[in-house]
Design a protein around this motif. Sequence first.
Motif, PDB file in Angstrom:
ATOM      1  N   ASP A   1      -9.005  48.860  -5.919  1.00 54.48           N
ATOM      2  CA  ASP A   1      -9.993  48.481  -6.810  1.00 54.48           C
ATOM      3  C   ASP A   1      -9.434  47.266  -7.783  1.00 54.48           C
ATOM      4  O   ASP A   1      -9.240  47.496  -9.092  1.00 54.48           O
ATOM      5  CB  ASP A   1     -10.427  49.790  -7.777  1.00 54.48           C
ATOM      6  N   LEU A   2      -9.205  46.160  -7.159  1.00 53.04           N
ATOM      7  CA  LEU A   2      -8.359  45.178  -7.972  1.00 53.04           C
ATOM      8  C   LEU A   2      -9.558  43.971  -7.835  1.00 53.04           C
ATOM      9  O   LEU A   2     -10.307  43.589  -6.951  1.00 53.04           O
ATOM     10  CB  LEU A   2      -7.221  44.676  -7.395  1.00 53.04           C
ATOM     11  N   LEU A   3      -9.279  42.989  -8.974  1.00 52.42           N
ATOM     12  CA  LEU A   3      -9.765  41.564  -8.974  1.00 52.42           C
ATOM     13  C   LEU A   3      -9.022  40.837  -8.239  1.00 52.42           C
ATOM     14  O   LEU A   3      -7.801  40.691  -8.123  1.00 52.42           O
ATOM     15  CB  LEU A   3      -9.781  41.272 -10.319  1.00 52.42           C
ATOM     16  N   VAL A   4      -9.736  39.744  -7.494  1.00 49.29           N
ATOM     17  CA  VAL A   4      -9.024  38.683  -6.879  1.00 49.29           C
ATOM     18  C   VAL A   4      -9.420  37.313  -7.713  1.00 49.29           C
ATOM     19  O   VAL A   4     -10.767  37.037  -7.783  1.00 49.29           O
ATOM     20  CB  VAL A   4      -9.379  38.283  -5.547  1.00 49.29           C
ATOM     21  N   LEU A   5      -8.407  36.538  -8.054  1.00 52.00           N
ATOM     22  CA  LEU A   5      -8.724  35.255  -8.482  1.00 52.00           C
ATOM     23  C   LEU A   5      -8.318  34.216  -7.255  1.00 52.00           C
ATOM     24  O   LEU A   5      -7.373  34.099  -6.910  1.00 52.00           O
ATOM     25  CB  LEU A   5      -8.060  34.795  -9.704  1.00 52.00           C
ATOM     26  N   SER A   6      -9.384  33.547  -6.922  1.00 54.79           N
ATOM     27  CA  SER A   6      -9.220  32.654  -5.783  1.00 54.79           C
ATOM     28  C   SER A   6      -9.495  31.213  -6.121  1.00 54.79           C
ATOM     29  O   SER A   6     -10.351  30.623  -6.685  1.00 54.79           O
ATOM     30  CB  SER A   6     -10.260  33.131  -4.801  1.00 54.79           C
ATOM     31  N   ASP A   7      -8.219  30.390  -6.324  1.00 55.53           N
ATOM     32  CA  ASP A   7      -8.137  29.109  -6.847  1.00 55.53           C
ATOM     33  C   ASP A   7      -8.233  28.300  -5.348  1.00 55.53           C
ATOM     34  O   ASP A   7      -7.415  28.176  -4.722  1.00 55.53           O
ATOM     35  CB  ASP A   7      -6.710  28.843  -7.305  1.00 55.53           C
ATOM     36  N   GLU A   8      -9.448  27.673  -5.432  1.00 54.06           N
ATOM     37  CA  GLU A   8      -9.812  26.918  -4.119  1.00 54.06           C
ATOM     38  C   GLU A   8      -9.850  25.536  -4.442  1.00 54.06           C
ATOM     39  O   GLU A   8     -10.480  24.493  -3.785  1.00 54.06           O
ATOM     40  CB  GLU A   8     -11.143  27.286  -3.523  1.00 54.06           C
ATOM     41  N   ILE A   9      -8.968  24.718  -5.622  1.00 54.51           N
ATOM     42  CA  ILE A   9      -8.925  23.566  -5.740  1.00 54.51           C
ATOM     43  C   ILE A   9      -8.543  22.383  -4.847  1.00 54.51           C
ATOM     44  O   ILE A   9      -9.112  21.340  -5.145  1.00 54.51           O
ATOM     45  CB  ILE A   9      -8.042  23.299  -7.048  1.00 54.51           C
ATOM     46  N   TYR A  10      -8.073  22.999  -3.563  1.00 54.61           N
ATOM     47  CA  TYR A  10      -7.691  22.127  -2.589  1.00 54.61           C
ATOM     48  C   TYR A  10      -8.625  22.190  -1.483  1.00 54.61           C
ATOM     49  O   TYR A  10      -8.009  21.631  -0.441  1.00 54.61           O
ATOM     50  CB  TYR A  10      -6.077  22.198  -2.425  1.00 54.61           C
ATOM     51  N   GLU A  11      -9.384  22.764  -1.422  1.00 55.58           N
ATOM     52  CA  GLU A  11     -10.078  23.315  -0.157  1.00 55.58           C
ATOM     53  C   GLU A  11     -10.627  22.085   0.445  1.00 55.58           C
ATOM     54  O   GLU A  11     -10.626  22.168   1.656  1.00 55.58           O
ATOM     55  CB  GLU A  11     -11.539  23.839  -0.678  1.00 55.58           C
ATOM     56  N   LYS A  12     -10.915  20.774  -0.055  1.00 49.43           N
ATOM     57  CA  LYS A  12     -11.268  19.610   0.658  1.00 49.43           C
ATOM     58  C   LYS A  12     -10.274  18.879   1.492  1.00 49.43           C
ATOM     59  O   LYS A  12     -10.395  18.285   2.084  1.00 49.43           O
ATOM     60  CB  LYS A  12     -12.125  18.832  -0.131  1.00 49.43           C
ATOM     61  N   ILE A  13      -9.048  19.269   0.965  1.00 52.66           N
ATOM     62  CA  ILE A  13      -7.785  18.349   1.339  1.00 52.66           C
ATOM     63  C   ILE A  13      -7.105  19.556   2.443  1.00 52.66           C
ATOM     64  O   ILE A  13      -6.240  20.362   2.019  1.00 52.66           O
ATOM     65  CB  ILE A  13      -7.052  17.984   0.412  1.00 52.66           C
ATOM     66  N   ILE A  14      -7.768  19.319   3.468  1.00 55.55           N
ATOM     67  CA  ILE A  14      -7.061  20.510   4.505  1.00 55.55           C
ATOM     68  C   ILE A  14      -7.135  19.652   6.011  1.00 55.55           C
ATOM     69  O   ILE A  14      -8.032  18.812   6.358  1.00 55.55           O
ATOM     70  CB  ILE A  14      -8.270  21.619   4.569  1.00 55.55           C
ATOM     71  N   TYR A  15      -6.333  20.046   6.673  1.00 57.23           N
ATOM     72  CA  TYR A  15      -6.069  19.399   8.286  1.00 57.23           C
ATOM     73  C   TYR A  15      -6.102  20.489   9.228  1.00 57.23           C
ATOM     74  O   TYR A  15      -5.216  21.172   9.283  1.00 57.23           O
ATOM     75  CB  TYR A  15      -4.543  18.596   7.846  1.00 57.23           C
ATOM     76  N   ASP A  16      -6.921  20.047  10.234  1.00 55.13           N
ATOM     77  CA  ASP A  16      -6.899  20.793  11.604  1.00 55.13           C
ATOM     78  C   ASP A  16      -7.064  22.570  11.111  1.00 55.13           C
ATOM     79  O   ASP A  16      -6.807  23.247  12.063  1.00 55.13           O
ATOM     80  CB  ASP A  16      -5.724  20.454  12.342  1.00 55.13           C
ATOM     81  N   ARG A  17      -7.595  22.849  10.150  1.00 57.36           N
ATOM     82  CA  ARG A  17      -7.820  24.145   9.632  1.00 57.36           C
ATOM     83  C   ARG A  17      -9.053  24.335   9.090  1.00 57.36           C
ATOM     84  O   ARG A  17      -9.873  23.346   8.615  1.00 57.36           O
ATOM     85  CB  ARG A  17      -6.801  24.882   8.883  1.00 57.36           C
ATOM     86  N   GLU A  18      -9.616  25.581   8.879  1.00 56.44           N
ATOM     87  CA  GLU A  18     -10.970  25.833   8.353  1.00 56.44           C
ATOM     88  C   GLU A  18     -10.477  26.571   7.108  1.00 56.44           C
ATOM     89  O   GLU A  18      -9.739  27.535   7.063  1.00 56.44           O
ATOM     90  CB  GLU A  18     -11.660  26.922   9.094  1.00 56.44           C
ATOM     91  N   HIS A  19     -11.296  25.980   5.834  1.00 53.47           N
ATOM     92  CA  HIS A  19     -11.231  26.757   4.763  1.00 53.47           C
ATOM     93  C   HIS A  19     -12.006  27.823   4.624  1.00 53.47           C
ATOM     94  O   HIS A  19     -13.205  28.066   5.115  1.00 53.47           O
ATOM     95  CB  HIS A  19     -11.469  25.702   3.631  1.00 53.47           C
ATOM     96  N   LEU A  20     -11.436  29.189   4.361  1.00 53.29           N
ATOM     97  CA  LEU A  20     -12.223  30.280   4.082  1.00 53.29           C
ATOM     98  C   LEU A  20     -12.140  30.737   2.596  1.00 53.29           C
ATOM     99  O   LEU A  20     -11.013  30.915   1.967  1.00 53.29           O
ATOM    100  CB  LEU A  20     -11.743  31.469   4.923  1.00 53.29           C
TER     101      LEU A  20
END
Length: 380
Positions: free
Chosen positions: A193-212
């Motif tokens: 029962d924990l919260l998650v902080l998902s920092d996705e500031i670099y999501e667009k700068i990605i190489y040969d992978r899928e951002h999830l």
Amino acid sequence: MASSRLKRVEESATIKVANMATKLRQQGVDVVSFSLGEPDFDTPQHICDAACNAMFRGETHYSPSAGLPDLRDAIAEKLRTENKLDVKGSDVLVTPGAKQAIFEFMLTVLDDGDEAILFDPAWVSYDSAVKFAGANPVWVPTDATDAFKPQDLEEYITDRTRLIVVNSPGNPTGAVYDRQTLKNIADIAIDHDLLVLSDEIYEKIIYDREHLSIGSMEGMQDRTVTVNGFSKAYAMTGWRLGYVCARPDIFEGMLKIQSHSISNTTTFVQHGGIAALRGPQEPMAEMVKEFRARRDLLIDELNAMGIKCQMPGGAFYAFADVSEFGDGDRIAERLLMDAHVAVTAGSAFGESGRNFIRLSYATSLDRIKEGLARIEDALI
């Protein structure tokens, strides 16, 4: 006369190195800087035009504290279509940078003595934000040979644990977490029962992978707070424009802090954000193409000279193992003073980084080549 809260927080190591490099430049020294995480590209013209036009037509007054409705709707549309998050404009809070959103979130959900899980190494300001809220960071080791994935996460959960911080693509490592890694984190968050902080500031700068986005996973919608912004993807660091989406109780707490502190994000800057999301995306794609070329050159050359460095899957950082030559603190100081190359010691990002240095390749290919030549002369 500093408060006890302030005494718990260390100076930003990345800013410190940048300031040292600036002082050397002021003395006439040519410093090659791999220190700050700031794209060296200009903000795309259509974004600048939108902000200027807004300013000249009088959009220079207060906006609603949560942000302009048009921008909040544009962000929500982006989060729905790209990140598969069930978000409405009313769930989005516009902030002056993603860092402000992170601090507001920590102050909203953490009490004195609470614990927040950080993956070691992690961006320097997570630790400071947790401490500033009165809570304690708990560092979970990662595997440097396996995309810096967290190891034995569940062993670090206690009855004081309140949240887990996830940053993918990550700073300082450039690591991108795959679906299974994110699912493992999500399962633990749900079980405890924990919260998650998902920092996705670099999501667009990605190489040969899928951002999830971990918030899109089953059972994670209400326990994930997703933070993002415009600084990295659109070369808008100085604009200070970020955003966060959160469930209503957390949203209201963050809005209360924002309304009593900064009031609102600069109004005409928000019009630039609308243009960034709804305008042409080709300039961003060109930046990522250039970052890839820089990454490939930097990593190949570092490894060729015996400095071990994993190929990062995203962001614009190389986290290089310099243990063959000394610990990261000494190497960083040596490179700055002897070779006039500014890097950040890996210890700034956690105990596991002591044998590492972080190099930001948000600088031109010519400067990267010059910096590499100086590093080789100094160390090899």
